[in-house]
Design a protein around this motif. Structure first.
Motif, short mmCIF file in Angstrom:
data_model
loop_
_atom_site.label_atom_id
_atom_site.label_comp_id
_atom_site.label_asym_id
_atom_site.label_seq_id
_atom_site.Cartn_x
_atom_site.Cartn_y
_atom_site.Cartn_z
N TRP A 119 45.46 40.03 32.85
CA TRP A 119 44.01 40.17 32.95
C TRP A 119 43.44 39.46 34.16
O TRP A 119 43.78 38.31 34.43
N ILE A 131 36.73 54.83 34.01
CA ILE A 131 36.85 53.48 33.45
C ILE A 131 38.29 53.00 33.60
O ILE A 131 38.55 51.89 34.07
N VAL A 164 39.06 49.80 36.01
CA VAL A 164 39.59 48.57 35.40
C VAL A 164 40.88 48.14 36.12
O VAL A 164 41.14 46.97 36.31
N GLN A 165 41.66 49.12 36.55
CA GLN A 165 42.91 48.76 37.24
C GLN A 165 42.69 48.36 38.69
O GLN A 165 43.37 47.50 39.21
N PRO A 192 39.57 44.83 40.16
CA PRO A 192 39.99 43.43 40.25
C PRO A 192 40.85 43.15 41.48
O PRO A 192 40.74 42.12 42.11
#
Lengths: 238, 285
Positions: B54, A22, A26-27, A30
């Motif tokens: 983000w 995870i 997540v890093q 994207p």
């Protein structure tokens, strides 16, 4: 729950794997998904078959262990090496050659900085031109014939992972190696396929197409592909 | 759940785990440590609000202070340029010969030029421009393309036989390899060239060949021509090695040195500074 995890090594391993995944996903995900990761630039092209052969030798000899190919956006770096590297400049690299180990200087923009003669002398014996250098010599490259029968296969392999080689480029790969390294054959067609490629005998020995020819062809291209005339750096501030 | 067991000796609760009769005390984490942990969590969340963090569907959050490392660099460079502007403007406005003639600018250019030279020029021309075989010395008064500071500036900007359109270019024919001269003529003219600097006795046959084939560029007396980058053959300075064999090889199949154009790699102020530096190395004219 905790007691079960602590006492069952397989459960613990699976749970650890999930947790770490995870964090990694997540890093990383994207960055692959975002359009803004790779700048839109003019001039970047996949490597010519000869440059690619040189790149393969670069990786084979572990040049990346001492030389990075990434100029960071800091003043000391750009004053020494030139413009900071863009993500676009390594978008056809599989694998990339960034690195954080700099026993030797960064080579992201070494293309055009030295003459072919200099590179030849330097690869054979670095101390002959840079007395304080601790780089090993690679004299065998000047005598080892380049094996390039499989040039087309290398292009095909890279196209599997997304490098946009055309079928025409794959079909003419072997001819393009010869054209770039000797200046004979259909050089114009090769240059149309690979603009800005350096052409000619690189290692001062026109009788033999050596690994050193490929290596220097690769080095002389590094950092020179992107056309900065219309590039607006402020569009890519990140 | 069973009531936590208390350790008789310390009065603290145990975790209830037992290994071979040993029990583990359930001592709470120190309060200060916990607060530091909470503080780092708050810090991390705040950080993602202030700085880019983000991912979104079409990009990423830019953060409150609009930070970017490339933007910071641009600001940093602008600040440095500003702090040096009084000097940089003078360098931009002055020609290299004006810089060389101005004591203040000369001192500044020597310091800046030395740094530029060490990184970009010394790999070929060696420290202090002493040169080596194939790479001309910049510290003597034997110049291929001219030793005035303007000539040096042009050579550095556009290079020698570089891929720049304005590069200085000259091409000596390969008299031996292309069979323009036979082996005997090459040997004769080599002997004549050696005699120009007093290295051997005169050679009449060689002198004739020299007059027909070489004098147009190197001059009747072999002293060279800086317009054409033709080296002086009548001195004891040899670019591609001294001695009969080296000269013979050069007549047969000459080596042509290549110097890159620096106009696209270095800014004009740096090129001017390094031109003045090179001019000062010992041979400037």
């Amino acid at each position: 729950m905790q007691e079960k995890m602590e006492k069952n090594v397989i459960l613990l391993a699976i749970a650890t794997l999930i947790t770490i995944s995870i964090g990694g996903l997540v890093q990383l995900v994207p960055l692959y998904a975002l359009d803004s990761t790779i700048e839109e630039v003019e001039g970047m092209r996949p490597y010519s078959p000869l440059e690619l052969a040189g790149r393969n030798i670069y990786v084979r000899e572990g040049c990346y262990l001492c030389h990075s190919q990434m100029i960071r956006p800091f003043r000391d770096e750009i004053e020494r090496y030139g413009k900071y590297s863009l993500a676009a400049e390594s978008m056809y690299d599989h694998p990339f050659q960034w690195g954080s180990k700099r026993t030797g200087p960064d080579v992201a923009r070494v293309g055009g900085k030295y003459s072919n003669d200099w590179h030849t002398a330097h690869m054979i014996n670095p101390r002959s031109v840079v007395p304080e250098s601790i780089m090993p010599g690679y004299p065998f490259m000047a005598t080892t014939e380049l094996s390039y029968d499989d040039a087309a296969e290398h292009l095909k392999t890279l196209s599997i992972v997304g490098v946009p080689y055309t079928s025409e480029q794959v079909a003419s790969a072997v001819a393009d190696v010869k054209a770039q390294a000797t200046g004979e054959g259909d050089v114009d067609a090769m240059l149309a396929r690979y603009p800005k490629a350096a052409v000619g005998d690189f290692d001062g020995n026109p009788d033999k197409l050596t690994e050193l020819d490929a290596m220097i062809a690769y080095l002389q291209m590094l950092g020179r592909l992107v056309d900065y005339t219309n590039y607006k750096p402020e569009m890519d501030y990140r | 759940m069973a009531e936590p067991e208390k350790d008789a000796l310390s009065g603290r609760e145990t975790t209830g785990h037992e290994w071979d009769g040993l029990k583990e005390l359930n001592t709470p984490l120190p309060r200060w440590w916990l607060w530091v942990l909470y503080a780092t969590i708050v810090w991390a969340v705040a950080y993602t609000v202030v700085y880019p963090a983000w991912p979104t569907l079409s990009g990423y959050t830019k953060g409150m202070i609009d930070y970017s490392s490339r933007g910071e660099l641009a600001k940093n460079l602008a600040a440095v340029k500003q702090s040096r502007s009084s000097w940089i403007n003078r360098f931009e406005e002055s020609s290299v010969s004006e810089i060389a003639a101005d004591n203040d600018l000369l001192t500044y250019a020597m310091a800046g030029g030395r740094a530029v030279f060490a990184e970009n020029c010394a790999p070929c021309h060696a420290a202090a421009g002493s040169g080596s075989v194939g790479y001309p010395s910049l510290a003597d008064d034997d110049w291929l393309w001219g030793g005035k500071v303007d000539d040096i500036y042009t050579s550095i900007r556009y290079g020698i036989r570089s891929d720049h359109d304005d590069a200085r270019v000259s091409d000596m024919p390969a008299f031996g390899a292309d069979e323009l001269l036979n082996a005997q003529q090459v040997a004769d003219v080599t002997a004549h060239v050696m005699s120009l600097s007093g290295g051997s006795a005169a050679n009449a046959a060689g002198a004739t060949v020299f007059e027909d084939e070489c004098a147009a560029c190197h001059g009747e007396d072999g002293t060279g021509n800086r317009e054409l980058g033709a080296p002086n053959l009548a001195d004891a300075i040899w670019l591609n090695g001294s001695g009969v064999d080296a000269v013979n090889a050069q007549v047969k199949n000459p080596k042509h040195g290549v110097m890159p154009a620096w106009v696209d790699r270095l800014d004009d102020v740096s090129v001017k500074q390094v031109s003045v530096y090179v001019h000062s190395l010992g041979g400037g004219q």
